[in-house]
Scaffold this motif. Structure first.
Motif, PDB file in Angstrom:
ATOM      1  N   ILE A 127       0.861  -1.179   0.000  1.00 60.40           N
ATOM      2  CA  ILE A 127       0.000   0.000   0.000  1.00 60.40           C
ATOM      3  C   ILE A 127       0.900   1.233   0.000  1.00 60.40           C
ATOM      4  CG2 ILE A 127      -1.823   1.275   1.207  1.00 60.40           C
ATOM      5  CD1 ILE A 127      -2.587  -1.335   2.607  1.00 60.40           C
ATOM      6  N   VAL A 128       0.586   2.185  -0.872  1.00 57.61           N
ATOM      7  CA  VAL A 128       1.370   3.417  -0.954  1.00 57.61           C
ATOM      8  C   VAL A 128       0.600   4.544  -0.280  1.00 57.61           C
ATOM      9  CG1 VAL A 128       2.425   5.109  -2.496  1.00 57.61           C
ATOM     10  CG2 VAL A 128       2.448   2.670  -3.110  1.00 57.61           C
ATOM     11  N   ASN A 129       1.255   5.244   0.640  1.00 52.78           N
ATOM     12  CA  ASN A 129       0.634   6.356   1.365  1.00 52.78           C
ATOM     13  C   ASN A 129       1.457   7.627   1.211  1.00 52.78           C
ATOM     14  OD1 ASN A 129      -1.214   7.615   3.351  1.00 52.78           O
ATOM     15  ND2 ASN A 129       0.616   7.692   4.640  1.00 52.78           N
ATOM     16  N   ARG A 130       0.739   8.754   1.169  1.00 48.27           N
ATOM     17  CA  ARG A 130       1.370  10.055   1.337  1.00 48.27           C
ATOM     18  C   ARG A 130       0.375  10.967   2.034  1.00 48.27           C
ATOM     19  NH1 ARG A 130       4.214  14.294  -3.022  1.00 48.27           N
ATOM     20  NH2 ARG A 130       5.210  15.567  -1.411  1.00 48.27           N
ATOM     21  N   ASN A 131       0.589  11.147   3.315  1.00 48.69           N
ATOM     22  CA  ASN A 131      -0.156  12.109   4.134  1.00 48.69           C
ATOM     23  C   ASN A 131      -1.651  11.826   4.259  1.00 48.69           C
ATOM     24  OD1 ASN A 131       2.025  13.675   4.955  1.00 48.69           O
ATOM     25  ND2 ASN A 131       1.932  14.982   3.147  1.00 48.69           N
ATOM     26  N   LEU A 132      -2.053  10.583   4.028  1.00 49.43           N
ATOM     27  CA  LEU A 132      -3.447  10.185   4.250  1.00 49.43           C
ATOM     28  C   LEU A 132      -3.462   8.931   5.137  1.00 49.43           C
ATOM     29  CD1 LEU A 132      -4.882  10.646   0.634  1.00 49.43           C
ATOM     30  CD2 LEU A 132      -5.267  12.142   2.615  1.00 49.43           C
ATOM     31  N   PRO A 133      -2.962   9.046   6.369  1.00 46.05           N
ATOM     32  CA  PRO A 133      -2.774   7.851   7.198  1.00 46.05           C
ATOM     33  C   PRO A 133      -4.071   7.158   7.577  1.00 46.05           C
ATOM     34  CG  PRO A 133      -2.394   9.850   8.490  1.00 46.05           C
ATOM     35  CD  PRO A 133      -2.498  10.274   7.062  1.00 46.05           C
ATOM     36  N   GLU A 134      -5.150   7.904   7.814  1.00 45.29           N
ATOM     37  CA  GLU A 134      -6.401   7.255   8.212  1.00 45.29           C
ATOM     38  C   GLU A 134      -6.923   6.357   7.096  1.00 45.29           C
ATOM     39  OE1 GLU A 134      -5.891  10.530   8.347  1.00 45.29           O
ATOM     40  OE2 GLU A 134      -5.800  10.975  10.516  1.00 45.29           O
ATOM     41  N   MET A 135      -6.861   6.860   5.871  1.00 48.66           N
ATOM     42  CA  MET A 135      -7.309   6.069   4.734  1.00 48.66           C
ATOM     43  C   MET A 135      -6.435   4.829   4.556  1.00 48.66           C
ATOM     44  SD  MET A 135      -7.876   7.362   0.788  1.00 48.66           S
ATOM     45  CE  MET A 135      -9.241   8.434   1.244  1.00 48.66           C
ATOM     46  N   THR A 136      -5.134   5.012   4.689  1.00 49.92           N
ATOM     47  CA  THR A 136      -4.206   3.890   4.548  1.00 49.92           C
ATOM     48  C   THR A 136      -4.414   2.865   5.650  1.00 49.92           C
ATOM     49  OG1 THR A 136      -2.566   5.252   3.433  1.00 49.92           O
ATOM     50  CG2 THR A 136      -1.755   3.261   4.510  1.00 49.92           C
ATOM     51  N   LEU A 143       3.057  -7.647   4.389  1.00 51.28           N
ATOM     52  CA  LEU A 143       2.464  -6.339   4.131  1.00 51.28           C
ATOM     53  C   LEU A 143       3.572  -5.296   4.092  1.00 51.28           C
ATOM     54  CD1 LEU A 143      -0.075  -4.469   3.908  1.00 51.28           C
ATOM     55  CD2 LEU A 143       0.062  -4.227   6.411  1.00 51.28           C
ATOM     56  N   TYR A 144       3.615  -4.543   2.983  1.00 52.81           N
ATOM     57  CA  TYR A 144       4.542  -3.426   2.841  1.00 52.81           C
ATOM     58  C   TYR A 144       3.706  -2.145   2.746  1.00 52.81           C
ATOM     59  CZ  TYR A 144       7.693  -7.173   1.265  1.00 52.81           C
ATOM     60  OH  TYR A 144       8.430  -8.330   1.158  1.00 52.81           O
ATOM     61  N   VAL A 145       3.913  -1.239   3.671  1.00 57.14           N
ATOM     62  CA  VAL A 145       3.244   0.061   3.612  1.00 57.14           C
ATOM     63  C   VAL A 145       4.322   1.108   3.381  1.00 57.14           C
ATOM     64  CG1 VAL A 145       1.843   1.755   4.830  1.00 57.14           C
ATOM     65  CG2 VAL A 145       1.323  -0.682   5.044  1.00 57.14           C
ATOM     66  N   ILE A 146       4.287   1.707   2.206  1.00 57.62           N
ATOM     67  CA  ILE A 146       5.342   2.613   1.764  1.00 57.62           C
ATOM     68  C   ILE A 146       4.911   4.047   2.013  1.00 57.62           C
ATOM     69  CG2 ILE A 146       6.736   3.378  -0.208  1.00 57.62           C
ATOM     70  CD1 ILE A 146       4.909   0.068  -0.390  1.00 57.62           C
ATOM     71  N   GLU A 147       5.682   4.752   2.810  1.00 62.28           N
ATOM     72  CA  GLU A 147       5.453   6.182   3.034  1.00 62.28           C
ATOM     73  C   GLU A 147       6.246   6.949   1.994  1.00 62.28           C
ATOM     74  OE1 GLU A 147       3.357   7.575   4.809  1.00 62.28           O
ATOM     75  OE2 GLU A 147       2.748   6.074   6.292  1.00 62.28           O
ATOM     76  N   ASN A 148       5.520   7.576   1.087  1.00 62.25           N
ATOM     77  CA  ASN A 148       6.127   8.222  -0.076  1.00 62.25           C
ATOM     78  C   ASN A 148       6.152   9.738   0.120  1.00 62.25           C
ATOM     79  OD1 ASN A 148       7.197   8.364  -2.717  1.00 62.25           O
ATOM     80  ND2 ASN A 148       5.158   8.683  -3.583  1.00 62.25           N
ATOM     81  N   GLY A 149       6.998  10.200   1.053  1.00 62.36           N
ATOM     82  CA  GLY A 149       7.125  11.627   1.301  1.00 62.36           C
ATOM     83  C   GLY A 149       6.129  12.185   2.286  1.00 62.36           C
ATOM     84  N   SER A 150       5.586  11.346   3.168  1.00 63.60           N
ATOM     85  CA  SER A 150       4.626  11.826   4.165  1.00 63.60           C
ATOM     86  C   SER A 150       5.308  12.680   5.226  1.00 63.60           C
ATOM     87  CB  SER A 150       3.941  10.643   4.852  1.00 63.60           C
ATOM     88  OG  SER A 150       3.142   9.914   3.950  1.00 63.60           O
ATOM     89  N   ASP A 151       4.568  13.636   5.770  1.00 64.39           N
ATOM     90  CA  ASP A 151       5.061  14.379   6.923  1.00 64.39           C
ATOM     91  C   ASP A 151       5.206  13.425   8.100  1.00 64.39           C
ATOM     92  OD1 ASP A 151       4.845  16.614   5.318  1.00 64.39           O
ATOM     93  OD2 ASP A 151       2.900  17.231   6.153  1.00 64.39           O
ATOM     94  N   SER A 152       6.090  13.771   9.016  1.00 68.98           N
ATOM     95  CA  SER A 152       6.382  12.860  10.130  1.00 68.98           C
ATOM     96  C   SER A 152       5.172  12.600  11.015  1.00 68.98           C
ATOM     97  CB  SER A 152       7.527  13.421  10.975  1.00 68.98           C
ATOM     98  OG  SER A 152       7.193  14.703  11.488  1.00 68.98           O
ATOM     99  N   VAL A 156       9.865   3.813   4.646  1.00 69.50           N
ATOM    100  CA  VAL A 156       9.632   5.252   4.757  1.00 69.50           C
ATOM    101  C   VAL A 156      10.645   6.029   3.925  1.00 69.50           C
ATOM    102  CG1 VAL A 156       9.505   7.222   6.327  1.00 69.50           C
ATOM    103  CG2 VAL A 156       8.681   4.965   7.077  1.00 69.50           C
ATOM    104  N   PHE A 157      10.130   6.841   3.014  1.00 70.07           N
ATOM    105  CA  PHE A 157      10.933   7.794   2.267  1.00 70.07           C
ATOM    106  C   PHE A 157      10.503   9.191   2.695  1.00 70.07           C
ATOM    107  CE2 PHE A 157      10.775   4.038  -0.465  1.00 70.07           C
ATOM    108  CZ  PHE A 157      12.131   3.842  -0.704  1.00 70.07           C
ATOM    109  N   ALA A 158      11.443   9.958   3.213  1.00 69.31           N
ATOM    110  CA  ALA A 158      11.118  11.287   3.728  1.00 69.31           C
ATOM    111  C   ALA A 158      10.660  12.223   2.625  1.00 69.31           C
ATOM    112  CB  ALA A 158      12.329  11.878   4.449  1.00 69.31           C
ATOM    113  N   GLU A 159      11.198  12.050   1.422  1.00 65.58           N
ATOM    114  CA  GLU A 159      10.805  12.856   0.276  1.00 65.58           C
ATOM    115  C   GLU A 159      10.174  11.956  -0.776  1.00 65.58           C
ATOM    116  OE1 GLU A 159      11.003  16.116   0.190  1.00 65.58           O
ATOM    117  OE2 GLU A 159      12.029  16.255   2.122  1.00 65.58           O
ATOM    118  N   SER A 160       9.186  12.495  -1.481  1.00 58.94           N
ATOM    119  CA  SER A 160       8.539  11.714  -2.526  1.00 58.94           C
ATOM    120  C   SER A 160       9.341  11.776  -3.819  1.00 58.94           C
ATOM    121  CB  SER A 160       7.122  12.225  -2.795  1.00 58.94           C
ATOM    122  OG  SER A 160       6.556  11.560  -3.912  1.00 58.94           O
ATOM    123  N   ASN A 161       9.579  10.607  -4.382  1.00 51.43           N
ATOM    124  CA  ASN A 161      10.182  10.523  -5.706  1.00 51.43           C
ATOM    125  C   ASN A 161       9.162  10.130  -6.764  1.00 51.43           C
ATOM    126  OD1 ASN A 161      13.009  11.060  -5.018  1.00 51.43           O
ATOM    127  ND2 ASN A 161      12.883   9.153  -3.873  1.00 51.43           N
TER     128      ASN A 161
END
Length: 277
Positions: free
Chosen positions: A13-22, A36-45, A55-60
């Protein structure tokens, strides 16, 4: 049945700043696979999913995140990878997974299954399915792909790293790359209207522009009218230089879809393969 039990399925599952939905999606489907792999693609901390483990701090870009998930799943020895954007939703995810597993067991030439929604094109080059069908193109929300097919496609076309071309940041039309490679190699993709999925749209409220900037890195209006179309045109012209002179992006897409359909017909798989109900 024994062979099906030996097939290992990873869920991503790919997430960026929508944690409730993820989190809601993860809780719904995490028990249907072996990892299960949950990838944080540039989400705020402060907007990380509680299930986040990559977890990737910046989105590519979305393509980078999906490629990373698929690569990790294959490196960990999984045979199938079920990729989900966090806005994908099945009423019956168990049914989709069961059907997909049976499909992969029955058809060694199957590369990918996808849940059915309105943005799925069948082999007649039209939108919509009335029965289980091989598909030529779809806008990705959720799909399950074979590691074997991904490896073969990335050898054929080294721009696929390993599944999508990561240079296409917004990911629009990106499925054309692996779809073309799959059909060239004699694989196919399939969907079944019995296994519907929907796109949960979080960008409907008064804060849609702000939310879009957080989740996509760009406002909703600009995403639809500027960034999306310009990225499609640039990527299509670079990935398919023979189409560079065509100025209509949908015509560019349809040219590739037509080629995919012709590869399918020439493979003769259409005459012999059986899609399960």
């Amino acid at each position: 049945a024994a062979e099906a039990a030996m097939t290992s399925l990873a869920i991503a599952i790919v997430n960026r700043n929508l944690p409730e939905m993820t989190d809601e999606l993860a809780e719904r489907i995490k028990g249907l696979g072996d990892a299960l792999y949950v990838i944080e693609n540039g989400s705020d901390s402060d907007k990380l999913s509680r299930h986040a483990n990559i977890v990737f701090a910046e989105s590519n870009g979305a393509a980078f995140a999906v490629n990373n998930a698929i690569s990790r799943a294959m490196d960990d020895g999984h045979d199938l990878v079920w990729v989900n954007f966090n806005d994908a939703w099945f009423d019956d995810p168990e049914g989709y997974v069961d059907w997909s597993r049976r499909m992969f067991d029955e058809n060694q030439s199957l590369a990918l299954t996808t849940g059915y929604w309105q943005n799925v094109w069948n082999m007649q080059n039209t939108e919509g399915l009335s029965a289980p069908n091989a598909v030529s193109f779809f806008d990705p929300l959720s799909f399950m792909v074979s590691a074997r097919a991904v490896r073969a496609a990335s050898v054929l076309d080294q721009r696929l790293t390993p599944f999508w071309d990561s240079s296409n940041y917004t990911c629009h039309y990106n499925i054309l790359g692996p779809a073309h490679a799959f059909y060239w190699l004699g694989y196919f993709m399939a969907a079944n209207p019995r296994h519907m999925m929907v796109e949960r749209n979080p960008y409907l409220g008064h804060d849609c522009e702000e939310l879009s900037r957080k989740a996509r890195g760009i406002g909703a209006d600009e995403w639809k009218k500027v960034a999306g179309p310009s990225t499609i045109m640039r990527w299509m012209s670079e990935f398919y230089p023979e189409l560079a002179d065509i100025s209509d992006m949908k015509l560019k897409r349809n040219c590739v879809i037509h080629d995919v359909c012709m590869l399918w017909q020439k493979s003769h798989l259409a005459d012999v393969m059986r899609l399960l109900p």
